[in-house]
Scaffold this motif. Structure first.
Motif, PDB file in Angstrom:
ATOM      1  N   UNK A   9       0.749  -1.128   0.067  1.00 35.47           N
ATOM      2  CA  UNK A   9       0.069   0.086  -0.102  1.00 35.47           C
ATOM      3  C   UNK A   9       0.858   1.012   0.042  1.00 35.47           C
ATOM      4  N   UNK A  10       1.950   1.141   0.500  1.00 40.12           N
ATOM      5  CA  UNK A  10       2.848   2.375   0.747  1.00 40.12           C
ATOM      6  C   UNK A  10       3.597   2.754  -0.686  1.00 40.12           C
ATOM      7  N   UNK A  11       3.463   1.696  -1.507  1.00 37.33           N
ATOM      8  CA  UNK A  11       4.114   2.034  -3.171  1.00 37.33           C
ATOM      9  C   UNK A  11       3.292   1.951  -4.285  1.00 37.33           C
ATOM     10  N   UNK A  12       1.892   1.775  -4.097  1.00 40.13           N
ATOM     11  CA  UNK A  12       0.835   2.017  -5.309  1.00 40.13           C
ATOM     12  C   UNK A  12       1.240   3.560  -6.148  1.00 40.13           C
ATOM     13  N   UNK A  66       7.273   0.609   2.136  1.00 34.71           N
ATOM     14  CA  UNK A  66       7.697   1.782   2.632  1.00 34.71           C
ATOM     15  C   UNK A  66       8.976   2.269   3.011  1.00 34.71           C
ATOM     16  N   UNK A  67       9.570   0.892   3.782  1.00 29.88           N
ATOM     17  CA  UNK A  67      11.121   1.195   3.918  1.00 29.88           C
ATOM     18  C   UNK A  67      11.873   0.387   2.771  1.00 29.88           C
ATOM     19  N   UNK A  68      11.368  -0.316   1.874  1.00 31.19           N
ATOM     20  CA  UNK A  68      12.085  -1.223   1.149  1.00 31.19           C
ATOM     21  C   UNK A  68      12.836  -2.431   1.788  1.00 31.19           C
ATOM     22  N   UNK A  69      12.873  -2.525   3.184  1.00 30.43           N
ATOM     23  CA  UNK A  69      13.650  -3.488   3.684  1.00 30.43           C
ATOM     24  C   UNK A  69      12.840  -4.880   3.618  1.00 30.43           C
ATOM     25  N   UNK A  70      11.614  -4.961   4.138  1.00 33.85           N
ATOM     26  CA  UNK A  70      10.793  -6.091   4.311  1.00 33.85           C
ATOM     27  C   UNK A  70      10.517  -6.728   2.916  1.00 33.85           C
ATOM     28  N   UNK A  71      10.434  -5.832   2.005  1.00 37.94           N
ATOM     29  CA  UNK A  71      10.253  -6.355   0.666  1.00 37.94           C
ATOM     30  C   UNK A  71      11.421  -6.904   0.269  1.00 37.94           C
ATOM     31  N   UNK A  72      12.832  -6.379   0.437  1.00 35.22           N
ATOM     32  CA  UNK A  72      13.869  -6.842  -0.057  1.00 35.22           C
ATOM     33  C   UNK A  72      14.272  -8.192   0.494  1.00 35.22           C
ATOM     34  N   UNK A  73      13.953  -8.270   1.850  1.00 34.59           N
ATOM     35  CA  UNK A  73      14.432  -9.488   2.722  1.00 34.59           C
ATOM     36  C   UNK A  73      13.346 -10.478   2.282  1.00 34.59           C
ATOM     37  N   UNK A  84      18.396  -5.423  -4.317  1.00 30.49           N
ATOM     38  CA  UNK A  84      19.086  -4.685  -3.760  1.00 30.49           C
ATOM     39  C   UNK A  84      18.230  -3.307  -3.160  1.00 30.49           C
ATOM     40  N   UNK A  85      18.348  -2.989  -2.075  1.00 30.66           N
ATOM     41  CA  UNK A  85      17.665  -1.951  -1.314  1.00 30.66           C
ATOM     42  C   UNK A  85      18.455  -0.546  -1.827  1.00 30.66           C
ATOM     43  N   UNK A  86      17.782   0.258  -2.450  1.00 31.92           N
ATOM     44  CA  UNK A  86      18.571   1.383  -3.003  1.00 31.92           C
ATOM     45  C   UNK A  86      17.722   2.744  -2.716  1.00 31.92           C
ATOM     46  N   UNK A  87      18.402   3.923  -2.421  1.00 30.74           N
ATOM     47  CA  UNK A  87      17.836   5.217  -2.094  1.00 30.74           C
ATOM     48  C   UNK A  87      18.262   6.249  -2.981  1.00 30.74           C
ATOM     49  N   UNK A  88      19.365   5.936  -3.803  1.00 29.91           N
ATOM     50  CA  UNK A  88      19.730   6.767  -4.649  1.00 29.91           C
ATOM     51  C   UNK A  88      20.036   6.107  -6.053  1.00 29.91           C
ATOM     52  N   UNK A  89      20.252   7.016  -6.950  1.00 28.86           N
ATOM     53  CA  UNK A  89      20.611   6.351  -8.368  1.00 28.86           C
ATOM     54  C   UNK A  89      21.953   6.002  -8.313  1.00 28.86           C
ATOM     55  N   UNK A  90      22.889   6.332  -7.506  1.00 26.96           N
ATOM     56  CA  UNK A  90      24.345   5.933  -7.509  1.00 26.96           C
ATOM     57  C   UNK A  90      24.495   4.594  -6.896  1.00 26.96           C
ATOM     58  N   UNK A  91      23.608   4.433  -5.716  1.00 28.78           N
ATOM     59  CA  UNK A  91      23.444   3.047  -5.256  1.00 28.78           C
ATOM     60  C   UNK A  91      23.013   2.071  -6.140  1.00 28.78           C
ATOM     61  N   UNK A  92      21.975   2.350  -6.873  1.00 32.20           N
ATOM     62  CA  UNK A  92      21.318   1.506  -7.875  1.00 32.20           C
ATOM     63  C   UNK A  92      22.424   1.056  -8.771  1.00 32.20           C
ATOM     64  N   UNK A  93      23.140   2.151  -9.143  1.00 34.65           N
ATOM     65  CA  UNK A  93      24.173   1.878 -10.464  1.00 34.65           C
ATOM     66  C   UNK A  93      25.235   0.741  -9.818  1.00 34.65           C
ATOM     67  N   UNK A  94      25.483   1.006  -8.511  1.00 37.24           N
ATOM     68  CA  UNK A  94      26.505  -0.137  -7.909  1.00 37.24           C
ATOM     69  C   UNK A  94      25.918  -1.427  -7.666  1.00 37.24           C
ATOM     70  N   UNK A 109       8.743   5.539   1.475  1.00 38.28           N
ATOM     71  CA  UNK A 109       8.545   6.787   2.201  1.00 38.28           C
ATOM     72  C   UNK A 109       9.830   7.500   2.688  1.00 38.28           C
ATOM     73  N   UNK A 110      10.803   7.023   1.875  1.00 41.33           N
ATOM     74  CA  UNK A 110      12.361   7.686   2.109  1.00 41.33           C
ATOM     75  C   UNK A 110      12.943   8.033   0.754  1.00 41.33           C
ATOM     76  N   UNK A 111      12.161   8.427  -0.437  1.00 41.21           N
ATOM     77  CA  UNK A 111      12.546   8.810  -1.724  1.00 41.21           C
ATOM     78  C   UNK A 111      11.231   9.261  -2.440  1.00 41.21           C
ATOM     79  N   UNK A 112      11.474  10.187  -3.178  1.00 37.23           N
ATOM     80  CA  UNK A 112      10.468  10.857  -3.888  1.00 37.23           C
ATOM     81  C   UNK A 112      10.325   9.973  -5.399  1.00 37.23           C
TER      82      UNK A 112
END
Length: 143
Positions: A9-12, A66-73, A84-94, A109-112
């Motif tokens: 629901x946090x990501x719809x 919401x946090x990306x953590x539960x989904x990634x786990x 991979x839990x990412x919150x910037x495009x740089x982390x996404x690239x790595x 809940x932590x990214x636009x």
């Protein structure tokens, strides 16, 4: 490219924006997420994405909670999945370059939404470097 997407629901709203972006770029999207903002249990929507990636039915996955953590786990419980839990495009690239991640987990809940779309774009366009990173990726799976 075939991409599976799932969300709670946090990501719809994020999912809808990401699907629009991906389809406008010519990608085929399998939507396993909820389509409402009513509270749901994220594993119910993440397991199908991870299974599609593990089975090779899709090239990559995107999961959003919401946090990306539960989904990634949850996704990382599946064989052949490297979420991979990412919150910037740089982390996404790595995550792609060094870890050959095949699922991007986004913390709504932590990214636009613009940040999320930038991460998706980066994730799907960034190739795995291989080389010394392949040896490390080969050591991730336990079975």
């Amino acid at each position: 490219m075939k991409i599976a997407i799932g969300n709670d629901h946090a990501g719809t709203d994020y999912k809808n924006a990401i699907v629009s972006y991906l389809e406008s770029e010519g990608h085929t999207v399998s939507n396993f997420g909820t389509n409402t903002n009513d509270s749901v249990d994220y594993p119910d929507f993440v397991h199908p994405v991870a299974q599609a990636v593990s089975d090779g039915d899709v090239d990559m996955g995107i999961i959003i909670c919401g946090s990306g953590n539960g989904a990634s786990m949850t996704a990382n419980k599946h064989q052949k999945v490297r979420s991979a839990l990412c919150w910037t495009k740089e982390i996404s690239a790595l995550a792609r370059e060094h870890n050959n991640a095949n699922i991007l987990s986004i913390p709504a809940r932590f990214t636009s939404q613009p940040q999320a779309i930038d991460m998706v774009k980066t994730f799907i366009e960034t190739p795995f470097e291989g080389g010394r990173h392949q040896r490390r990726v080969d050591k991730i799976a336990c079975a």
